[in-house]
Design a protein around this motif. Structure first.
Motif, short mmCIF file in Angstrom:
data_model
loop_
_atom_site.label_atom_id
_atom_site.label_comp_id
_atom_site.label_asym_id
_atom_site.label_seq_id
_atom_site.Cartn_x
_atom_site.Cartn_y
_atom_site.Cartn_z
N ARG A 78 -4.20 9.34 -12.10
CA ARG A 78 -4.99 8.13 -11.90
C ARG A 78 -4.18 7.05 -11.18
O ARG A 78 -4.71 6.33 -10.34
N SER A 79 -2.88 6.97 -11.47
CA SER A 79 -2.02 5.99 -10.81
C SER A 79 -1.85 6.33 -9.33
O SER A 79 -1.91 5.43 -8.47
N VAL A 80 -1.66 7.60 -9.02
CA VAL A 80 -1.54 8.02 -7.62
C VAL A 80 -2.86 7.75 -6.89
O VAL A 80 -2.86 7.27 -5.75
N PHE A 81 -3.98 8.04 -7.53
CA PHE A 81 -5.28 7.80 -6.92
C PHE A 81 -5.48 6.30 -6.64
O PHE A 81 -6.03 5.93 -5.59
N ILE A 86 -5.64 1.82 -2.66
CA ILE A 86 -5.06 0.58 -2.13
C ILE A 86 -4.68 0.77 -0.66
O ILE A 86 -4.98 -0.08 0.19
N ILE A 87 -4.02 1.88 -0.34
CA ILE A 87 -3.64 2.15 1.05
C ILE A 87 -4.89 2.27 1.92
O ILE A 87 -4.92 1.75 3.05
N PHE A 88 -5.91 2.93 1.41
CA PHE A 88 -7.15 3.08 2.17
C PHE A 88 -7.79 1.73 2.44
O PHE A 88 -8.23 1.45 3.57
N LEU A 89 -7.86 0.86 1.44
CA LEU A 89 -8.48 -0.45 1.62
C LEU A 89 -7.69 -1.33 2.59
O LEU A 89 -8.27 -2.05 3.40
N ILE A 90 -6.35 -1.26 2.52
CA ILE A 90 -5.53 -2.03 3.46
C ILE A 90 -5.75 -1.51 4.88
O ILE A 90 -5.91 -2.29 5.82
N PHE A 95 -8.23 -2.44 10.54
CA PHE A 95 -8.91 -2.11 11.81
C PHE A 95 -9.71 -3.27 12.37
O PHE A 95 -9.51 -3.67 13.52
N PRO A 96 -10.64 -3.90 11.60
CA PRO A 96 -11.39 -5.01 12.19
C PRO A 96 -10.51 -6.22 12.52
O PRO A 96 -10.76 -6.93 13.49
N VAL A 97 -9.47 -6.43 11.73
CA VAL A 97 -8.59 -7.57 12.00
C VAL A 97 -7.87 -7.36 13.32
O VAL A 97 -7.71 -8.29 14.11
N ARG A 98 -7.45 -6.14 13.60
CA ARG A 98 -6.78 -5.87 14.88
C ARG A 98 -7.75 -6.02 16.05
O ARG A 98 -7.37 -6.55 17.10
N ILE A 99 -8.97 -5.57 15.89
CA ILE A 99 -9.94 -5.64 16.98
C ILE A 99 -10.42 -7.09 17.19
O ILE A 99 -10.34 -7.63 18.29
N ILE A 100 -10.91 -7.70 16.11
CA ILE A 100 -11.46 -9.05 16.22
C ILE A 100 -10.34 -10.09 16.30
O ILE A 100 -10.42 -11.03 17.08
N GLY A 101 -9.32 -9.91 15.48
CA GLY A 101 -8.24 -10.89 15.44
C GLY A 101 -7.47 -10.97 16.73
O GLY A 101 -6.94 -12.02 17.09
N GLY A 102 -7.39 -9.87 17.47
CA GLY A 102 -6.69 -9.88 18.74
C GLY A 102 -7.35 -10.79 19.76
O GLY A 102 -6.71 -11.27 20.68
N ARG A 103 -8.64 -11.01 19.58
CA ARG A 103 -9.38 -11.88 20.50
C ARG A 103 -9.46 -13.33 20.01
O ARG A 103 -9.64 -14.24 20.80
N MET A 104 -9.35 -13.52 18.68
CA MET A 104 -9.55 -14.84 18.11
C MET A 104 -8.26 -15.60 17.82
O MET A 104 -8.26 -16.83 17.82
N TYR A 114 0.60 -8.83 11.01
CA TYR A 114 1.20 -7.49 11.03
C TYR A 114 2.41 -7.40 10.11
O TYR A 114 2.62 -6.40 9.45
N MET A 115 3.19 -8.48 10.08
CA MET A 115 4.37 -8.49 9.22
C MET A 115 3.95 -8.38 7.75
O MET A 115 4.49 -7.57 7.00
N TYR A 116 2.98 -9.20 7.34
CA TYR A 116 2.57 -9.18 5.94
C TYR A 116 1.83 -7.89 5.58
O TYR A 116 1.97 -7.39 4.48
N SER A 117 1.03 -7.38 6.48
CA SER A 117 0.31 -6.14 6.16
C SER A 117 1.26 -4.94 6.11
O SER A 117 1.03 -3.99 5.37
N SER A 118 2.35 -5.01 6.86
CA SER A 118 3.32 -3.90 6.81
C SER A 118 4.08 -3.88 5.49
O SER A 118 4.54 -2.83 5.06
N TYR A 119 4.19 -5.03 4.82
CA TYR A 119 4.83 -5.05 3.51
C TYR A 119 4.07 -4.18 2.53
O TYR A 119 4.66 -3.47 1.73
N PHE A 120 2.75 -4.25 2.58
CA PHE A 120 1.94 -3.50 1.64
C PHE A 120 1.84 -2.02 1.98
O PHE A 120 1.35 -1.23 1.19
N LYS A 121 2.29 -1.65 3.17
CA LYS A 121 2.32 -0.24 3.54
C LYS A 121 3.71 0.35 3.39
O LYS A 121 3.92 1.53 3.65
N SER A 122 4.67 -0.45 2.96
CA SER A 122 6.04 0.00 2.79
C SER A 122 6.12 1.00 1.63
O SER A 122 5.54 0.77 0.56
#
Length: 151
Positions: A78-81, A86-90, A95-104, A114-122
């Motif tokens: 259950r912990s691994v799941f 969490i990884i899936f939700l991040i 994806f939308p932040v990269r597409i939309i955020g790149g323009r806004m 990107y720096m903060y989101s990479s912390y959660f993928k570490s």
């Protein structure tokens, strides 16, 4: 035939010792950094701190508990799941932040994201989160069992 892909329990103890030694060394270096000149081998050891931390967490997470049973295996699964979700939700929010955020947003704002989101993928952060979920659930169940026995 039951196959276990976990290390023996003594590996978990070794991982905790490595982690404790690492934390003590970091505290000592931070405390005496301004007082003494660090030698080259200490600086090299500090440079490899993430490797030692990863090794310690790897041993702790992939070792059996003292009494490994089906319920502990269920909590582990259950912990691994939960970590996978969490990884899936991040990644899903990424994806939308990269597409939309790149323009806004400006380049520096996106770089901060990107720096903060990479912390959660570490792997180190995800392993610590797994340990927190797994060991926290074990501790909570131990407290519940103790309170239930006391009634």
């Amino acid at each position: 035939m039951k196959k276990s892909f976990l290390f023996p329990h003594w590996c978990q103890k070794t991982g905790w010792w490595i982690l404790a030694t690492l934390v003590i060394c970091i505290i000592l270096v931070l405390a005496f950094d301004n007082v003494i000149e660090l030698s080259d081998w200490i600086e090299a050891a500090l440079f490899s701190t993430p490797s030692f931390l990863s090794l310690a967490l790897f041993l702790i997470c992939l070792s059996q508990e003292k009494q490994e049973d089906e319920y502990i295996a269920h909590i582990r699964t259950r912990s691994v799941f939960t970590i996978v979700i969490i990884i899936f939700l991040i990644s899903l929010a990424d994806f939308p932040v990269r597409i939309i955020g790149g323009r806004m947003f400006s380049v520096s704002q996106m770089g901060t994201y990107y720096m903060y989101s990479s912390y959660f993928k570490s792997p180190i952060i995800l392993t610590l989160l797994y340990l927190l979920i797994f060991k926290g659930t074990l501790f909570a169940n131990k407290i519940k069992a103790r309170n239930y026995d006391g009634q």
